[in-house]
Write a protein that holds these residues in place. Structure first.
Motif, PDB file in Angstrom:
ATOM      1  N   PHE A  66      -9.679  -1.999  11.712  1.00 16.49           N
ATOM      2  CA  PHE A  66     -10.921  -1.716  10.994  1.00 16.49           C
ATOM      3  C   PHE A  66     -11.081  -2.661   9.806  1.00 16.49           C
ATOM      4  O   PHE A  66     -12.156  -3.201   9.562  1.00 16.49           O
ATOM      5  N   HIS A  67     -10.012  -2.859   9.066  1.00 18.50           N
ATOM      6  CA  HIS A  67     -10.068  -3.735   7.890  1.00 18.50           C
ATOM      7  C   HIS A  67     -10.381  -5.163   8.308  1.00 18.50           C
ATOM      8  O   HIS A  67     -11.196  -5.846   7.683  1.00 18.50           O
ATOM      9  N   GLU A  68      -9.750  -5.614   9.370  1.00 22.86           N
ATOM     10  CA  GLU A  68      -9.954  -6.993   9.833  1.00 22.86           C
ATOM     11  C   GLU A  68     -11.338  -7.216  10.421  1.00 22.86           C
ATOM     12  O   GLU A  68     -11.776  -8.353  10.560  1.00 22.86           O
ATOM     13  N   ALA A  69     -12.060  -6.144  10.726  1.00 25.50           N
ATOM     14  CA  ALA A  69     -13.431  -6.268  11.239  1.00 25.50           C
ATOM     15  C   ALA A  69     -14.403  -6.678  10.136  1.00 25.50           C
ATOM     16  O   ALA A  69     -15.584  -6.907  10.396  1.00 25.50           O
ATOM     17  N   GLY A  70     -13.919  -6.744   8.905  1.00 19.29           N
ATOM     18  CA  GLY A  70     -14.736  -7.237   7.796  1.00 19.29           C
ATOM     19  C   GLY A  70     -15.903  -6.342   7.465  1.00 19.29           C
ATOM     20  O   GLY A  70     -15.745  -5.144   7.292  1.00 19.29           O
ATOM     21  N   ASP A  71     -17.087  -6.940   7.389  1.00 21.43           N
ATOM     22  CA  ASP A  71     -18.271  -6.220   6.926  1.00 21.43           C
ATOM     23  C   ASP A  71     -18.643  -5.008   7.790  1.00 21.43           C
ATOM     24  O   ASP A  71     -19.384  -4.149   7.343  1.00 21.43           O
ATOM     25  N   THR A  72     -18.137  -4.936   8.986  1.00 21.31           N
ATOM     26  CA  THR A  72     -18.412  -3.765   9.823  1.00 21.31           C
ATOM     27  C   THR A  72     -17.932  -2.495   9.138  1.00 21.31           C
ATOM     28  O   THR A  72     -18.587  -1.460   9.203  1.00 21.31           O
ATOM     29  N   PHE A  73     -16.785  -2.579   8.452  1.00 22.21           N
ATOM     30  CA  PHE A  73     -16.178  -1.393   7.856  1.00 22.21           C
ATOM     31  C   PHE A  73     -15.847  -1.537   6.371  1.00 22.21           C
ATOM     32  O   PHE A  73     -15.272  -0.623   5.795  1.00 22.21           O
ATOM     33  N   HIS A  74     -16.171  -2.647   5.746  1.00 18.63           N
ATOM     34  CA  HIS A  74     -15.845  -2.808   4.324  1.00 18.63           C
ATOM     35  C   HIS A  74     -16.850  -2.079   3.446  1.00 18.63           C
ATOM     36  O   HIS A  74     -18.069  -2.229   3.609  1.00 18.63           O
ATOM     37  N   GLU A  75     -16.323  -1.315   2.508  1.00 22.67           N
ATOM     38  CA  GLU A  75     -17.153  -0.559   1.574  1.00 22.67           C
ATOM     39  C   GLU A  75     -18.172  -1.474   0.899  1.00 22.67           C
ATOM     40  O   GLU A  75     -17.847  -2.571   0.465  1.00 22.67           O
ATOM     41  N   GLY A  76     -19.417  -0.991   0.854  1.00 18.58           N
ATOM     42  CA  GLY A  76     -20.486  -1.750   0.210  1.00 18.58           C
ATOM     43  C   GLY A  76     -21.201  -2.731   1.123  1.00 18.58           C
ATOM     44  O   GLY A  76     -22.223  -3.285   0.746  1.00 18.58           O
ATOM     45  N   SER A  77     -20.708  -2.925   2.328  1.00 24.45           N
ATOM     46  CA  SER A  77     -21.362  -3.862   3.245  1.00 24.45           C
ATOM     47  C   SER A  77     -22.471  -3.156   4.021  1.00 24.45           C
ATOM     48  O   SER A  77     -22.502  -1.933   4.136  1.00 24.45           O
ATOM     49  N   ALA A  78     -23.380  -3.953   4.576  1.00 23.39           N
ATOM     50  CA  ALA A  78     -24.486  -3.398   5.361  1.00 23.39           C
ATOM     51  C   ALA A  78     -23.979  -2.627   6.578  1.00 23.39           C
ATOM     52  O   ALA A  78     -24.630  -1.686   7.029  1.00 23.39           O
ATOM     53  N   GLY A  79     -22.828  -2.982   7.085  1.00 24.35           N
ATOM     54  CA  GLY A  79     -22.262  -2.307   8.247  1.00 24.35           C
ATOM     55  C   GLY A  79     -21.925  -0.850   8.016  1.00 24.35           C
ATOM     56  O   GLY A  79     -21.821  -0.075   8.956  1.00 24.35           O
ATOM     57  N   THR A  80     -21.759  -0.452   6.765  1.00 27.65           N
ATOM     58  CA  THR A  80     -21.404   0.942   6.477  1.00 27.65           C
ATOM     59  C   THR A  80     -22.616   1.803   6.123  1.00 27.65           C
ATOM     60  O   THR A  80     -22.466   2.981   5.801  1.00 27.65           O
ATOM     61  N   GLU A  81     -23.812   1.229   6.226  1.00 26.21           N
ATOM     62  CA  GLU A  81     -25.033   1.994   5.932  1.00 26.21           C
ATOM     63  C   GLU A  81     -25.405   2.878   7.119  1.00 26.21           C
ATOM     64  O   GLU A  81     -25.259   2.486   8.276  1.00 26.21           O
ATOM     65  N   ILE A  82     -25.921   4.051   6.829  1.00 31.07           N
ATOM     66  CA  ILE A  82     -26.307   5.016   7.860  1.00 31.07           C
ATOM     67  C   ILE A  82     -27.420   4.436   8.724  1.00 31.07           C
ATOM     68  O   ILE A  82     -28.376   3.863   8.218  1.00 31.07           O
TER      69      ILE A  82
END
Length: 180
Positions: A66-82
């Motif tokens: 998950f961490h290595e997926a970068g913006d997909t799962f990093h806090e504050g990234s667009a990937g974590t928006e609902i």
């Protein structure tokens, strides 16, 4: 208010990266206005890890992925928006583990609202949904699982949880359209 709708991990990074996750969006998008009108508390739970890895469990290959997926799962990234419409009256909770309760203030928010019954949806059925259901039951909540509001990369696994595991644990399983 005694009922809450908990929707977990239906976030842009997951729905764009995992095709199975997209199938829950239409039934949940249709359910949301009805749930709000009925007075249910809507709580979205999103998953993210810190970009510096400070919250990763040592030696856990899944969380490392998950961490290595970068913006997909990093806090504050667009990937974590609902990836569903969020209203001002909804609650959004950040989690860093499978269960929506683990290390979050979700239980505090639910108890403050007088909630004793939960309808749980999200992805994946065998991960976030199962972990949250077990945790909710341990905390004394009545649990309903929204069958078409959940999905898993393995359809047989999803069906096994919906048809066998959840009912055997006393959880009601209903489609989004049948939940009231």
């Amino acid at each position: 208010m005694t009922t809450a709708l908990i929707i977990g991990d239906v976030q842009r990074g997951i729905t764009s990266s995992y095709p199975f996750a997209r199938q829950v969006i239409p039934p949940l998008a249709e359910l949301l206005p009805r749930a709000r009108t009925a007075g249910a508390l809507v709580a979205f739970v999103r998953f993210a890890v810190r970009s510096n890895g400070a919250d990763l469990p040592p030696g856990n290959a899944m969380f490392r992925t998950f961490h290595e997926a970068g913006d997909t799962f990093h806090e504050g990234s667009a990937g974590t928006e609902i990836d569903l419409p969020v209203s001002d009256e909804d609650v959004v909770v950040l989690k860093r583990r499978a269960s929506a309760f683990a290390g979050t203030d979700l239980d505090l928010v639910l108890r403050a609202a007088g909630v004793d019954t939960l309808a749980i949806a999200g992805v994946a059925t065998s991960a976030m949904v199962a972990a949250t259901c077990y945790d909710a039951a341990d905390r004394g909540y009545e649990v309903t699982v929204l069958r078409d509001g959940c999905a898993d990369d393995d359809q047989a696994m999803h069906d096994f949880f919906m048809d066998s595991v959840f009912p055997s644990r006393g959880f009601e399983v209903v489609p989004c359209a049948g939940w009231s």
